[in-house]
Design an enzyme around this catalytic site. Structure first.
Site, PDB file in Angstrom:
ATOM      1  CE  LYS A 159      42.875  48.640  48.592  1.00  0.00           C
ATOM      2  NZ  LYS A 159      42.732  48.318  49.983  1.00  0.00           N
TER       3      LYS A 159
HETATM    4  N1  PMP Z   1      46.655  48.348  54.500  1.00  0.00           N
HETATM    5  C1  PMP Z   1      45.537  47.712  54.081  1.00  0.00           C
HETATM    6  C2  PMP Z   1      45.392  46.255  54.424  1.00  0.00           C
HETATM    7  C3  PMP Z   1      44.554  48.401  53.356  1.00  0.00           C
HETATM    8  O1  PMP Z   1      43.461  47.768  52.937  1.00  0.00           O
HETATM    9  C4  PMP Z   1      44.745  49.774  53.074  1.00  0.00           C
HETATM   10  C5  PMP Z   1      43.693  50.545  52.308  1.00  0.00           C
HETATM   11  N2  PMP Z   1      43.937  50.513  50.940  1.00  0.00           N
HETATM   12  C6  PMP Z   1      45.916  50.397  53.515  1.00  0.00           C
HETATM   13  C7  PMP Z   1      46.848  49.658  54.227  1.00  0.00           C
HETATM   14  C8  PMP Z   1      46.200  51.844  53.197  1.00  0.00           C
HETATM   15  O2  PMP Z   1      46.544  51.981  51.844  1.00  0.00           O
HETATM   16  P1  PMP Z   1      46.268  53.330  51.040  1.00  0.00           P
HETATM   17  O3  PMP Z   1      46.881  54.427  51.824  1.00  0.00           O
HETATM   18  O4  PMP Z   1      46.916  53.119  49.738  1.00  0.00           O
HETATM   19  O5  PMP Z   1      44.794  53.492  50.941  1.00  0.00           O
END
Ligand code: PMP
Length: 315
Positions: A159
């Site tokens: 991220k």
């Molecule tokens: N893809 C992206 C590009 C995101 O920003 C997120 C949010 N964190 C997710 C998927 C979902 O990830 P998570 O379930 O860990 O929040």
């Protein structure tokens, strides 16, 4: 308008007032996007005494993995990140559900876009948060003309702050076209994910989602949904998805920490299934909300409990 932020943040090794947690305009991470972050949710329990933080150690691990991708050197291990976030949550004493934003960044005022030898910092702030996408109705999604950044250009499994220009471009275009959310394809023309969420489709009662090698974030909610679906006897297939397969899917939904489980009503103007929330999506969404509210003992280990100091009421 700026979001309301809680009074305290973690900054430069200690809990300080959020208003004092500031960086220079020359900050490397601000100039070049050399940061990584997590988005974590905490849910207040029914009697208001405890915040249940969802999959906190897993979020901490992904954050530290993202930090590794940026060659960050931090004096914190996973347990430290969990402890700091728990302490900050208790200090802010929220009276509702919260969104927690831990991140690492390169603080140096330094002109070369590089990773090593310029220091790293870890900080956390938090805010109250309700729905990110509406859960009252289905989402109108469009396939974006912006392609999801390939892992070979910027690691998509982490991220990383700078990578979110990609999300912002796609989200902005979707909004311009009257849609709620964008679905991005990868450079191979296969479906990747939303701008801040992973994507599932359902075909013939089978749950299908793209693999990490399709340039998606290693989403925590995606992981939870796969686990809960399998335990509920739903067949799960992790494989590449074509754009046209979206159009003939029986059901589709976005998932993420912020988004939670948001069902998709249409993609590129084509109704998905019957244009209502489908039964598999409905079942998984109920499981997800029961899990985060602490109603499912089999998933209680996904919740980190933080006791909220109670302010004595004047009698
Ligand atoms: N893809 C992206 C590009 C995101 O920003 C997120 C949010 N964190 C997710 C998927 C979902 O990830 P998570 O379930 O860990 O929040």
């Amino acid at each position: 308008m700026d979001a309301k932020i809680f009074d305290y943040a973690f900054f430069q090794g200690e809990i300080v007032p959020f208003s004092e947690a500031n960086v220079s305009i020359g900050t490397h991470a601000l100039q070049y996007g050399t940061g990584a972050f997590a988005g974590v949710r905490g849910y207040l329990d029914a009697d208001g005494s405890t915040i249940n933080i969802v999959r906190l150690p897993d979020h901490a691990e992904r954050l530290l993995n993202s930090a590794k991708l940026l060659r960050a050197e931090l004096p914190y291990a996973k347990d430290d990140v969990v402890r700091i976030i728990s302490e900050l949550t208790a200090k802010n004493a929220p009276s509702g559900d919260v969104y927690i934003r831990p991140f690492i960044y390169k603080p140096a005022v330094q002109l070369t876009p590089r990773l090593r030898g310029i220091g790293d910092e870890f900080a956390v702030y938090m805010m109250p948060m309700g729905d990110y996408l509406s859960l009252e109705r289905g989402q109108k999604a469009v396939v974006s003309s912006w392609v999801r950044i390939p892992d070979a250009a910027i690691p998509s499994r982490g991220k990383l702050t700078g990578a979110y220009v990609n999300s912002a471009l796609a989200k902005d275009e979707a909004a311009e076209n009257g849609a709620d959310e964008a679905i991005m394809m990868n450079t191979a023309g296969k479906i990747a994910e939303g701008t801040g969420c992973n994507l599932f489709i359902v075909r013939h009662d089978k749950l299908i989602t793209a693999p990490f090698s399709s340039d998606i974030l290693e989403g925590m909610t995606r992981r939870s949904i796969i686990k809960m679906a399998k335990a509920a006897g739903i067949e799960v297939e992790v494989r590449e998805i074509d754009r046209t397969e979206l159009y003939i899917a029986d059901q589709a939904f976005f998932c993420g920490t912020g988004v939670r489980v948001a069902w998709i009503e249409s993609i590129d103007g084509r109704p998905i299934g019957t244009g209502t929330v489908g039964p598999v999506t409905d079942q998984l969404r109920t499981l997800y909300f029961d899990m985060v509210r602490g109603k499912l003992p089999q998933y209680a280990h996904w919740l980190t409990q933080v006791k909220i100091p109670q302010v004595a009421m004047a009698g």
